[in-house]
Design a protein around this motif. Structure first.
Motif, PDB file in Angstrom:
ATOM      1  N   PHE A  34       0.841  -1.204   0.000  1.00  0.00           N
ATOM      2  CA  PHE A  34       0.000   0.000   0.000  1.00  0.00           C
ATOM      3  C   PHE A  34       0.875   1.252   0.000  1.00  0.00           C
ATOM      4  O   PHE A  34       0.549   2.243  -0.652  1.00  0.00           O
ATOM      5  CB  PHE A  34      -0.929   0.024   1.210  1.00  0.00           C
ATOM      6  N   TYR A  35       2.006   1.199   0.745  1.00  0.00           N
ATOM      7  CA  TYR A  35       2.929   2.336   0.746  1.00  0.00           C
ATOM      8  C   TYR A  35       3.497   2.557  -0.653  1.00  0.00           C
ATOM      9  O   TYR A  35       3.573   3.689  -1.125  1.00  0.00           O
ATOM     10  CB  TYR A  35       4.071   2.113   1.732  1.00  0.00           C
ATOM     11  N   ALA A  36       3.919   1.491  -1.301  1.00  0.00           N
ATOM     12  CA  ALA A  36       4.464   1.614  -2.658  1.00  0.00           C
ATOM     13  C   ALA A  36       3.406   2.168  -3.608  1.00  0.00           C
ATOM     14  O   ALA A  36       3.696   3.042  -4.439  1.00  0.00           O
ATOM     15  CB  ALA A  36       4.959   0.261  -3.151  1.00  0.00           C
ATOM     16  N   PHE A  37       2.177   1.694  -3.469  1.00  0.00           N
ATOM     17  CA  PHE A  37       1.096   2.177  -4.334  1.00  0.00           C
ATOM     18  C   PHE A  37       0.814   3.654  -4.071  1.00  0.00           C
ATOM     19  O   PHE A  37       0.565   4.423  -5.005  1.00  0.00           O
ATOM     20  CB  PHE A  37      -0.151   1.322  -4.115  1.00  0.00           C
ATOM     21  N   ALA A  38       0.866   4.073  -2.807  1.00  0.00           N
ATOM     22  CA  ALA A  38       0.645   5.483  -2.476  1.00  0.00           C
ATOM     23  C   ALA A  38       1.735   6.364  -3.081  1.00  0.00           C
ATOM     24  O   ALA A  38       1.457   7.482  -3.547  1.00  0.00           O
ATOM     25  CB  ALA A  38       0.596   5.668  -0.968  1.00  0.00           C
ATOM     26  N   ILE A  39       2.968   5.875  -3.089  1.00  0.00           N
ATOM     27  CA  ILE A  39       4.051   6.636  -3.721  1.00  0.00           C
ATOM     28  C   ILE A  39       3.802   6.740  -5.218  1.00  0.00           C
ATOM     29  O   ILE A  39       3.994   7.802  -5.817  1.00  0.00           O
ATOM     30  CB  ILE A  39       5.418   5.991  -3.405  1.00  0.00           C
ATOM     31  N   TRP A  40       3.346   5.665  -5.848  1.00  0.00           N
ATOM     32  CA  TRP A  40       3.002   5.725  -7.274  1.00  0.00           C
ATOM     33  C   TRP A  40       1.884   6.730  -7.531  1.00  0.00           C
ATOM     34  O   TRP A  40       1.904   7.440  -8.534  1.00  0.00           O
ATOM     35  CB  TRP A  40       2.579   4.360  -7.785  1.00  0.00           C
ATOM     36  N   ILE A  41       0.917   6.789  -6.659  1.00  0.00           N
ATOM     37  CA  ILE A  41      -0.164   7.762  -6.820  1.00  0.00           C
ATOM     38  C   ILE A  41       0.401   9.177  -6.749  1.00  0.00           C
ATOM     39  O   ILE A  41       0.044  10.042  -7.557  1.00  0.00           O
ATOM     40  CB  ILE A  41      -1.258   7.538  -5.758  1.00  0.00           C
ATOM     41  N   GLY A  42       1.282   9.429  -5.778  1.00  0.00           N
ATOM     42  CA  GLY A  42       1.914  10.748  -5.676  1.00  0.00           C
ATOM     43  C   GLY A  42       2.707  11.098  -6.919  1.00  0.00           C
ATOM     44  O   GLY A  42       2.658  12.235  -7.401  1.00  0.00           O
ATOM     45  N   LEU A  43       3.433  10.141  -7.464  1.00  0.00           N
ATOM     46  CA  LEU A  43       4.171  10.392  -8.707  1.00  0.00           C
ATOM     47  C   LEU A  43       3.213  10.658  -9.868  1.00  0.00           C
ATOM     48  O   LEU A  43       3.498  11.473 -10.746  1.00  0.00           O
ATOM     49  CB  LEU A  43       5.080   9.203  -9.025  1.00  0.00           C
ATOM     50  N   GLY A  44       2.074   9.984  -9.863  1.00  0.00           N
ATOM     51  CA  GLY A  44       1.071  10.229 -10.902  1.00  0.00           C
ATOM     52  C   GLY A  44       0.487  11.627 -10.817  1.00  0.00           C
ATOM     53  O   GLY A  44       0.259  12.284 -11.847  1.00  0.00           O
ATOM     54  N   VAL A  45       0.244  12.115  -9.605  1.00  0.00           N
ATOM     55  CA  VAL A  45      -0.258  13.483  -9.435  1.00  0.00           C
ATOM     56  C   VAL A  45       0.777  14.485  -9.924  1.00  0.00           C
ATOM     57  O   VAL A  45       0.447  15.455 -10.610  1.00  0.00           O
ATOM     58  CB  VAL A  45      -0.638  13.752  -7.957  1.00  0.00           C
ATOM     59  N   MET A  46       2.057  14.242  -9.594  1.00  0.00           N
ATOM     60  CA  MET A  46       3.112  15.135 -10.085  1.00  0.00           C
ATOM     61  C   MET A  46       3.211  15.094 -11.606  1.00  0.00           C
ATOM     62  O   MET A  46       3.397  16.123 -12.252  1.00  0.00           O
ATOM     63  CB  MET A  46       4.460  14.749  -9.469  1.00  0.00           C
ATOM     64  N   GLY A  47       3.059  13.901 -12.185  1.00  0.00           N
ATOM     65  CA  GLY A  47       3.077  13.783 -13.643  1.00  0.00           C
ATOM     66  C   GLY A  47       1.915  14.505 -14.290  1.00  0.00           C
ATOM     67  O   GLY A  47       2.078  15.162 -15.329  1.00  0.00           O
ATOM     68  N   LEU A  48       0.738  14.400 -13.689  1.00  0.00           N
ATOM     69  CA  LEU A  48      -0.438  15.116 -14.201  1.00  0.00           C
ATOM     70  C   LEU A  48      -0.217  16.615 -14.118  1.00  0.00           C
ATOM     71  O   LEU A  48      -0.545  17.358 -15.057  1.00  0.00           O
ATOM     72  CB  LEU A  48      -1.685  14.703 -13.411  1.00  0.00           C
ATOM     73  N   TYR A  49       0.355  17.081 -13.019  1.00  0.00           N
ATOM     74  CA  TYR A  49       0.646  18.504 -12.842  1.00  0.00           C
ATOM     75  C   TYR A  49       1.626  18.977 -13.917  1.00  0.00           C
ATOM     76  O   TYR A  49       1.413  20.014 -14.547  1.00  0.00           O
ATOM     77  CB  TYR A  49       1.209  18.737 -11.448  1.00  0.00           C
ATOM     78  N   ASP A  50       2.710  18.227 -14.147  1.00  0.00           N
ATOM     79  CA  ASP A  50       3.687  18.602 -15.183  1.00  0.00           C
ATOM     80  C   ASP A  50       3.045  18.612 -16.568  1.00  0.00           C
ATOM     81  O   ASP A  50       3.311  19.501 -17.383  1.00  0.00           O
ATOM     82  CB  ASP A  50       4.878  17.649 -15.170  1.00  0.00           C
ATOM     83  N   TRP A  51       2.210  17.643 -16.844  1.00  0.00           N
ATOM     84  CA  TRP A  51       1.538  17.576 -18.150  1.00  0.00           C
ATOM     85  C   TRP A  51       0.605  18.774 -18.333  1.00  0.00           C
ATOM     86  O   TRP A  51       0.561  19.362 -19.409  1.00  0.00           O
ATOM     87  CB  TRP A  51       0.756  16.266 -18.250  1.00  0.00           C
TER      88      TRP A  51
END
Length: 136
Positions: A34-51
């Motif tokens: 779950f921790y690893a998945f939460a980190i992936w979610i955070g990276l996805g939010v950052m990727g969406l922000y950059d996009w």
């Protein structure tokens, strides 16, 4: 991150030799994944922000839009895709078995159960039987 997710998710299932479907989810064994998945979610939010910054002309709107989309994505997806999987309104087996347990006992009998999977439906059936909502 992938190795953390693998070893605290799929490898735990193999190592613990977990049984199939159970009445209640045993999610506590997968906290690391779950921790690893939460980190992936955070990276996805950052990727969406950059996009959004690259695509949109107004950089001030990128952060609020990324936050709103990220906060709404999970509940909307879970509601659309998983609602029917978790709808238990027509699943009456636990209640019916508990009702049968209660009907098999004499008045003021002591009933020993295996654990919470038997006890909670019994409490429910006892309450609703006393109120007359479950017929005897």
């Amino acid at each position: 991150m992938s190795l953390l997710f693998f070893f605290t998710g799929l490898a735990i299932v193999v190592y613990l030799n977990q049984a199939g479907n159970q009445p209640r989810e045993r999610d506590y064994a997968f906290v690391g994944s779950f921790y690893a998945f939460a980190i992936w979610i955070g990276l996805g939010v950052m990727g969406l922000y950059d996009w959004l910054i690259r695509k949109a002309k107004a950089a001030k709107l990128a952060a609020p839009v990324a936050i709103i989309v990220s906060l709404l994505a999970a509940p909307v997806l879970m509601g659309a895709q998983g609602w029917d999987d978790h709808d238990r309104s027509q699943k009456l087996l636990a209640r019916d078995v508990a009702k049968d347990y209660l009907e098999s006992c004499d008045k003021n009998a002591i009933l020993f159960t295996v654990g919470d999977n038997d006890t909670y439906p019994l409490w429910y059936a006892r309450k609703w039987k006393a109120s007359g909502r479950i017929s005897a």
